[in-house]
Scaffold this motif. Structure first.
Motif, PDB file in Angstrom:
ATOM      1  N   ASP A 290     -10.050  -0.941  14.884  1.00 21.86           N
ATOM      2  CA  ASP A 290     -10.683  -0.294  13.734  1.00 21.86           C
ATOM      3  C   ASP A 290     -11.310  -1.345  12.806  1.00 21.86           C
ATOM      4  O   ASP A 290     -11.202  -1.263  11.590  1.00 21.86           O
ATOM      5  N   ALA A 291     -11.943  -2.322  13.427  1.00 23.61           N
ATOM      6  CA  ALA A 291     -12.717  -3.339  12.695  1.00 23.61           C
ATOM      7  C   ALA A 291     -11.864  -4.158  11.737  1.00 23.61           C
ATOM      8  O   ALA A 291     -12.340  -4.597  10.700  1.00 23.61           O
ATOM      9  N   GLY A 292     -10.596  -4.351  12.088  1.00 29.08           N
ATOM     10  CA  GLY A 292      -9.742  -5.209  11.295  1.00 29.08           C
ATOM     11  C   GLY A 292      -8.854  -4.515  10.289  1.00 29.08           C
ATOM     12  O   GLY A 292      -8.126  -5.187   9.544  1.00 29.08           O
ATOM     13  N   GLU A 293      -8.884  -3.198  10.247  1.00 29.49           N
ATOM     14  CA  GLU A 293      -8.008  -2.484   9.307  1.00 29.49           C
ATOM     15  C   GLU A 293      -6.544  -2.590   9.737  1.00 29.49           C
ATOM     16  O   GLU A 293      -5.648  -2.710   8.896  1.00 29.49           O
ATOM     17  N   THR A 294      -6.284  -2.523  11.054  1.00 28.78           N
ATOM     18  CA  THR A 294      -4.933  -2.690  11.591  1.00 28.78           C
ATOM     19  C   THR A 294      -5.017  -3.578  12.830  1.00 28.78           C
ATOM     20  O   THR A 294      -6.079  -3.692  13.461  1.00 28.78           O
ATOM     21  N   TRP A 295      -3.880  -4.202  13.182  1.00 28.91           N
ATOM     22  CA  TRP A 295      -3.824  -5.138  14.303  1.00 28.91           C
ATOM     23  C   TRP A 295      -2.616  -4.831  15.187  1.00 28.91           C
ATOM     24  O   TRP A 295      -1.570  -4.413  14.700  1.00 28.91           O
ATOM     25  N   THR A 296      -2.779  -5.092  16.496  1.00 29.90           N
ATOM     26  CA  THR A 296      -1.700  -4.913  17.460  1.00 29.90           C
ATOM     27  C   THR A 296      -1.554  -6.192  18.279  1.00 29.90           C
ATOM     28  O   THR A 296      -2.552  -6.726  18.786  1.00 29.90           O
ATOM     29  N   GLY A 297      -0.324  -6.685  18.417  1.00 32.63           N
ATOM     30  CA  GLY A 297      -0.073  -7.852  19.243  1.00 32.63           C
ATOM     31  C   GLY A 297      -0.003  -7.473  20.710  1.00 32.63           C
ATOM     32  O   GLY A 297       0.679  -6.514  21.085  1.00 32.63           O
ATOM     33  N   LEU A 298      -0.711  -8.210  21.552  1.00 35.91           N
ATOM     34  CA  LEU A 298      -0.742  -7.976  22.995  1.00 35.91           C
ATOM     35  C   LEU A 298      -0.015  -9.119  23.683  1.00 35.91           C
ATOM     36  O   LEU A 298      -0.400 -10.280  23.530  1.00 35.91           O
ATOM     37  N   GLU A 299       1.031  -8.797  24.457  1.00 38.32           N
ATOM     38  CA  GLU A 299       1.844  -9.860  25.035  1.00 38.32           C
ATOM     39  C   GLU A 299       2.352  -9.569  26.435  1.00 38.32           C
ATOM     40  O   GLU A 299       3.026 -10.425  27.031  1.00 38.32           O
ATOM     41  N   ASP A 300       2.041  -8.418  27.025  1.00 39.60           N
ATOM     42  CA  ASP A 300       2.550  -8.071  28.345  1.00 39.60           C
ATOM     43  C   ASP A 300       2.005  -9.044  29.388  1.00 39.60           C
ATOM     44  O   ASP A 300       0.812  -9.070  29.665  1.00 39.60           O
ATOM     45  N   GLY A 301       2.878  -9.864  29.937  1.00 36.92           N
ATOM     46  CA  GLY A 301       2.480 -10.844  30.933  1.00 36.92           C
ATOM     47  C   GLY A 301       2.256 -12.237  30.382  1.00 36.92           C
ATOM     48  O   GLY A 301       2.021 -13.182  31.152  1.00 36.92           O
ATOM     49  N   LEU A 302       2.335 -12.410  29.058  1.00 33.79           N
ATOM     50  CA  LEU A 302       2.138 -13.707  28.428  1.00 33.79           C
ATOM     51  C   LEU A 302       3.489 -14.358  28.124  1.00 33.79           C
ATOM     52  O   LEU A 302       4.497 -13.658  27.982  1.00 33.79           O
ATOM     53  N   PRO A 303       3.537 -15.692  28.014  1.00 32.37           N
ATOM     54  CA  PRO A 303       4.805 -16.370  27.709  1.00 32.37           C
ATOM     55  C   PRO A 303       5.381 -15.898  26.374  1.00 32.37           C
ATOM     56  O   PRO A 303       4.679 -15.889  25.357  1.00 32.37           O
ATOM     57  N   ASP A 304       6.637 -15.477  26.380  1.00 35.52           N
ATOM     58  CA  ASP A 304       7.242 -14.960  25.149  1.00 35.52           C
ATOM     59  C   ASP A 304       8.120 -15.989  24.452  1.00 35.52           C
ATOM     60  O   ASP A 304       8.743 -15.682  23.429  1.00 35.52           O
ATOM     61  N   GLU A 305       8.141 -17.227  24.969  1.00 37.54           N
ATOM     62  CA  GLU A 305       8.861 -18.294  24.287  1.00 37.54           C
ATOM     63  C   GLU A 305       8.357 -19.637  24.807  1.00 37.54           C
ATOM     64  O   GLU A 305       7.781 -19.735  25.896  1.00 37.54           O
ATOM     65  N   GLY A 306       8.547 -20.652  24.007  1.00 38.37           N
ATOM     66  CA  GLY A 306       8.198 -21.998  24.431  1.00 38.37           C
ATOM     67  C   GLY A 306       6.716 -22.262  24.572  1.00 38.37           C
ATOM     68  O   GLY A 306       6.311 -23.192  25.278  1.00 38.37           O
ATOM     69  N   PHE A 307       5.880 -21.479  23.888  1.00 42.10           N
ATOM     70  CA  PHE A 307       4.426 -21.656  23.985  1.00 42.10           C
ATOM     71  C   PHE A 307       3.975 -22.413  22.733  1.00 42.10           C
ATOM     72  O   PHE A 307       3.641 -21.822  21.721  1.00 42.10           O
TER      73      PHE A 307
END
Length: 366
Positions: A290-307
């Motif tokens: 919505d053009a920056g009104e709200t944000w969602t973090g996308l992490e499925d498949g990405l390193p969840d620690e030690g990055f």
């Protein structure tokens, strides 16, 4: 038959080129092309009869140049072509080519290059030769532009998609500038962008802008990642408003707009200028629909620690498939693809040198 996707990855030690014949599931890479050169910018230009790939390469021995290939790396233009340099009276030397952008769709040989130190060059012959845009170089503000941590460079070049002669550029440090007369004159366009490190925190110019992006169907809406600050403009850059609320941090380098959905924008937040890694060491791309009104973090498949690494200003992009994929490369040499707009992530390359830029596009099948 599915047309292949080409993925260009510029690094501190050369260029790697990937090709996928199945929509991004499997990849074959070649490289390094131009080994031991810094490749800070790549353009996959599809305006001509056949796609052309250009790369801004910097050799410690030969200096900077724009290299071109019409067969995706099988052969490259002659070494004498693509050299980019200031005229003698400018009393300056080009250090790097930070940005390559196409000119108008009806001028397939017109190109622009943003360089370090902050200057804009134009080519009318497909990148074989370059000329300095004097209106910006001779701007009275230029003596007061100063280097950021990574140098003093024009890293964003945005020709207007429909208005001839209208262009926006951005630099670190200096801020956003716009021309409406094909580069003859320029005006600062930074109202609302904060420069917390200056006594006047909202100056006319001097901001450390990291990247600006827009969608061609909505050219008056711009998105900006600043040195602490994420902004949107709805009036072509005349004024800027913060859209950082909802992000874990307002510091970062890249920002990118979805090619089909002008309201969808992507960012990669880092903790702060003094701690340039993601919050909690978790790798997450943030998306707003919505053009920056709200944000969602996308992490499925990405390193969840030690990055404990980052993503540079031009190392986040999207392709132009029917269901566009998202890509990003890291300073630790990994490249990821995010399918379904970034809902699911997969690593497509690793153990590369420090990734500086990533570009992807569909090309006609051979």
């Amino acid at each position: 038959m599915t047309d292949p996707i080409v993925l260009a990855v510029g690094t501190r030690k050369g260029l790697w080129l990937g090709r996928s014949e199945d929509g991004g599931q499997a990849w074959d890479f070649t490289g390094p092309h131009h080994p031991m050169t810094g490749v800070y910018s790549v353009l996959i230009d599809k305006r001509g009869p056949a796609p052309r790939l250009l790369a801004g390469v910097t050799s410690e021995h030969f200096g900077p140049a724009v290299a071109a290939t019409d067969d995706f790396g099988a052969t490259w233009g002659a070494p004498s072509e693509g050299a980019i340099a200031f005229p003698k009276d400018a009393d300056a030397s080009v250090e790097r080519v930070w940005q390559l952008q196409p000119g108008a769709p009806d001028s397939p040989d017109a190109l622009y290059a943003g360089v370090e130190p902050s200057a804009l060059f134009r080519s009318e012959d497909g990148g074989r030769s370059w000329s300095l845009v004097r209106g910006l170089w001779d701007h009275p503000h230029r003596p007061q532009w100063t280097p950021g941590f990574g140098g003093m460079a024009i890293h964003t070049v945005l020709p207007h998609p429909t208005e001839a002669g209208d262009m926006t550029v951005a630099m670190s440090t200096g801020g956003v500038y716009r021309t409406r007369d094909d580069g003859k004159s320029w005006e600062a366009s930074n109202t609302g962008i904060r420069a917390y490190f200056l006594p006047d925190q909202y100056p006319e110019f001097g901001q450390c802008v990291h990247k600006v992006a827009r969608h061609p169907e909505h050219p008056d809406r711009l998105f900006l990642q600043n040195h602490h600050g994420v902004y949107r403009s709805d009036d072509g850059g005349a004024t800027w408003n913060s859209i950082a609320e909802g992000l874990p941090s307002d510091f970062g380098f890249p920002i990118a707009v979805h090619p089909d959905r002008p309201e969808t924008v992507y960012a990669f937040p880092l903790v702060a200028d003094a701690m340039r890694f993601p919050p909690e060491g978790r790798c997450r791309i943030y998306r707003s629909d919505d053009a920056g009104e709200t944000w969602t973090g996308l992490e499925d498949g990405l390193p969840d620690e030690g990055f404990w690494t980052g993503v540079m200003r031009d190392a986040l992009c999207m392709d132009d498939t029917a269901e566009p994929n998202v890509y990003f490369g890291t300073r630790s040499g990994e490249v990821y693809i995010g399918r379904e707009g970034g809902a699911q992530w997969h690593r497509v390359a690793e153990h590369l040198p420090d990734v500086l830029c990533v570009r992807a596009a569909v090309v006609p099948a051979a």
